[in-house]
Design an enzyme around this catalytic site. Sequence first.
Site, PDB file in Angstrom:
ATOM      1  N   GLN A   6      20.422   0.024  23.435  1.00  0.00           N
ATOM      2  CA  GLN A   6      19.558   0.170  24.400  1.00  0.00           C
ATOM      3  C   GLN A   6      19.396  -0.749  25.328  1.00  0.00           C
ATOM      4  O   GLN A   6      18.651  -0.253  26.520  1.00  0.00           O
ATOM      5  CB  GLN A   6      18.562  -0.947  23.459  1.00  0.00           C
ATOM      6  CG  GLN A   6      17.456  -1.194  23.733  1.00  0.00           C
ATOM      7  CD  GLN A   6      16.236  -2.088  22.463  1.00  0.00           C
ATOM      8  OE1 GLN A   6      16.070  -1.302  22.339  1.00  0.00           O
ATOM      9  NE2 GLN A   6      16.059  -2.894  23.045  1.00  0.00           N
ATOM     10  N   ALA A  52       7.184 -11.306  16.824  1.00  0.00           N
ATOM     11  CA  ALA A  52       8.390 -12.548  16.242  1.00  0.00           C
ATOM     12  C   ALA A  52       9.269 -12.963  17.099  1.00  0.00           C
ATOM     13  O   ALA A  52      10.419 -13.189  16.745  1.00  0.00           O
ATOM     14  CB  ALA A  52       9.324 -11.649  15.251  1.00  0.00           C
ATOM     15  N   LEU A  53       8.798 -13.982  17.743  1.00  0.00           N
ATOM     16  CA  LEU A  53       9.592 -14.357  18.688  1.00  0.00           C
ATOM     17  C   LEU A  53      10.998 -15.156  18.348  1.00  0.00           C
ATOM     18  O   LEU A  53      10.578 -16.310  18.067  1.00  0.00           O
ATOM     19  CB  LEU A  53       8.653 -14.555  20.044  1.00  0.00           C
ATOM     20  CG  LEU A  53       8.156 -13.637  20.667  1.00  0.00           C
ATOM     21  CD1 LEU A  53       7.014 -14.140  22.020  1.00  0.00           C
ATOM     22  CD2 LEU A  53       8.847 -12.644  20.873  1.00  0.00           C
ATOM     23  N   HIS A  54      12.165 -15.635  18.774  1.00  0.00           N
ATOM     24  CA  HIS A  54      13.221 -17.333  18.341  1.00  0.00           C
ATOM     25  C   HIS A  54      13.331 -16.742  20.242  1.00  0.00           C
ATOM     26  O   HIS A  54      13.170 -16.510  20.311  1.00  0.00           O
ATOM     27  CB  HIS A  54      13.916 -16.620  17.203  1.00  0.00           C
ATOM     28  CG  HIS A  54      14.777 -14.685  17.396  1.00  0.00           C
ATOM     29  ND1 HIS A  54      15.578 -14.263  19.032  1.00  0.00           N
ATOM     30  CD2 HIS A  54      14.129 -13.314  17.113  1.00  0.00           C
ATOM     31  CE1 HIS A  54      15.848 -13.408  18.896  1.00  0.00           C
ATOM     32  NE2 HIS A  54      15.490 -12.645  18.091  1.00  0.00           N
ATOM     33  N   GLN A 111       9.858   4.101  17.247  1.00  0.00           N
ATOM     34  CA  GLN A 111      11.174   4.003  16.839  1.00  0.00           C
ATOM     35  C   GLN A 111      11.707   3.360  15.798  1.00  0.00           C
ATOM     36  O   GLN A 111      12.825   3.363  15.007  1.00  0.00           O
ATOM     37  CB  GLN A 111      11.525   2.795  17.896  1.00  0.00           C
ATOM     38  CG  GLN A 111      10.830   1.765  17.747  1.00  0.00           C
ATOM     39  CD  GLN A 111      10.976   0.346  18.946  1.00  0.00           C
ATOM     40  OE1 GLN A 111      10.632   0.663  19.459  1.00  0.00           O
ATOM     41  NE2 GLN A 111      12.071  -0.122  18.811  1.00  0.00           N
ATOM     42  N   HIS A 159      14.013 -14.141  22.214  1.00  0.00           N
ATOM     43  CA  HIS A 159      13.796 -13.708  23.336  1.00  0.00           C
ATOM     44  C   HIS A 159      13.102 -14.811  23.900  1.00  0.00           C
ATOM     45  O   HIS A 159      12.928 -14.540  25.438  1.00  0.00           O
ATOM     46  CB  HIS A 159      11.661 -12.945  22.837  1.00  0.00           C
ATOM     47  CG  HIS A 159      12.653 -12.464  21.452  1.00  0.00           C
ATOM     48  ND1 HIS A 159      12.213 -12.708  19.746  1.00  0.00           N
ATOM     49  CD2 HIS A 159      12.744 -11.197  21.178  1.00  0.00           C
ATOM     50  CE1 HIS A 159      11.993 -11.498  19.607  1.00  0.00           C
ATOM     51  NE2 HIS A 159      13.003 -10.950  20.145  1.00  0.00           N
ATOM     52  N   GLY A 167      17.758  -7.932  26.270  1.00  0.00           N
ATOM     53  CA  GLY A 167      19.363  -8.289  25.756  1.00  0.00           C
ATOM     54  C   GLY A 167      19.966  -7.495  26.033  1.00  0.00           C
ATOM     55  O   GLY A 167      19.635  -6.843  25.366  1.00  0.00           O
TER      56      GLY A 167
END
Length: 284
Positions: free
Chosen positions: A157, A35-37, A64, A40, A151
């Site tokens: 994370q 679901a790349l934006h 996760q 990403h 990111g």
Amino acid sequence: MSQPMVLNTVADLRRQLARWRARRETVALVPTMGALHAGHISLGTIAKSRADHVVYTIFVNPTQFAPNEDFSAYPRTFADDCAKIAELGAEAVFAPTPAVMYPEGFATTISLTGPATAGLEDRFRPTHFAGVATVVAKLLIQAMPDLAVFGEKDFQQLAVIRQLTRDLDLPITIAGGPTLREADGLAMSSRNVYLSSEERATAPLLQRVLSEAAAAIQAGEDAEHVLNYGRERIAQGGFALDYLEWRDAKSLGLASRNKASRLLVAARIGKTRLIDNVGVAAGV
Ligand code: AMP
């Protein structure tokens, strides 16, 4: 733009990387859940500037997500993702199935203390970082890239991944990329598609509170007072607040004014949980 090659098995991934390695070319990995934006893609741009080849991974990692979370609803847009990756000029996508990542009889979990138990995301998602750490360790070991880019949007994370890379002696550089935002300040996220138009209009409040609180702390105001005021504003804005905290940017332990620090927030609006964070300069 030529389409990226799609690799579905660990053997295919390793074969391709071995070809590049044989030519002494470097490889950067950009792990994602698809679901790349543009956020990403910005990580891929960093990857491209630092390595000869860029491989995206797309895997919606079931371990996760807690049972009550959005694993089934999580957006899956593989064809669009490949088009964006092609436009960037990244050469390959590793897109394993759950059976490739977790074959029958899979029995290993990587769990951490330190940043993974800082009392932020872990308080609300107690099984999350074991899932993240296990899948990221697998992806890093499968690919053994020179560099992997993550990111700062998922700040805890990123700290967990830096820690596990160090602890497991993985010879891989971990790079963090800044958070890309919409014009109104909302951090880009695959989950923003869940927001109703009303919720979408409210959502940038999180970033406003973070940046105003960071400025207030930098100006020397009492941090607990600043945090409490921010918490109130977020709750009054229509969010259910999970946390707003000020932490040391490296350890995620308690912050101090003479070291780089970070303000981190998580809050729910309607059915959507949003997280964000901003830096607070040291020496204030
Ligand atoms: P995800 O697909 O949400 O697991 O994210 C994959 C990678 O993209 C992670 O390293 C995220 O931290 C990063 N990422 C997500 N949103 C953004 C953003 N708005 N700006 C930069 N990186 C991001």
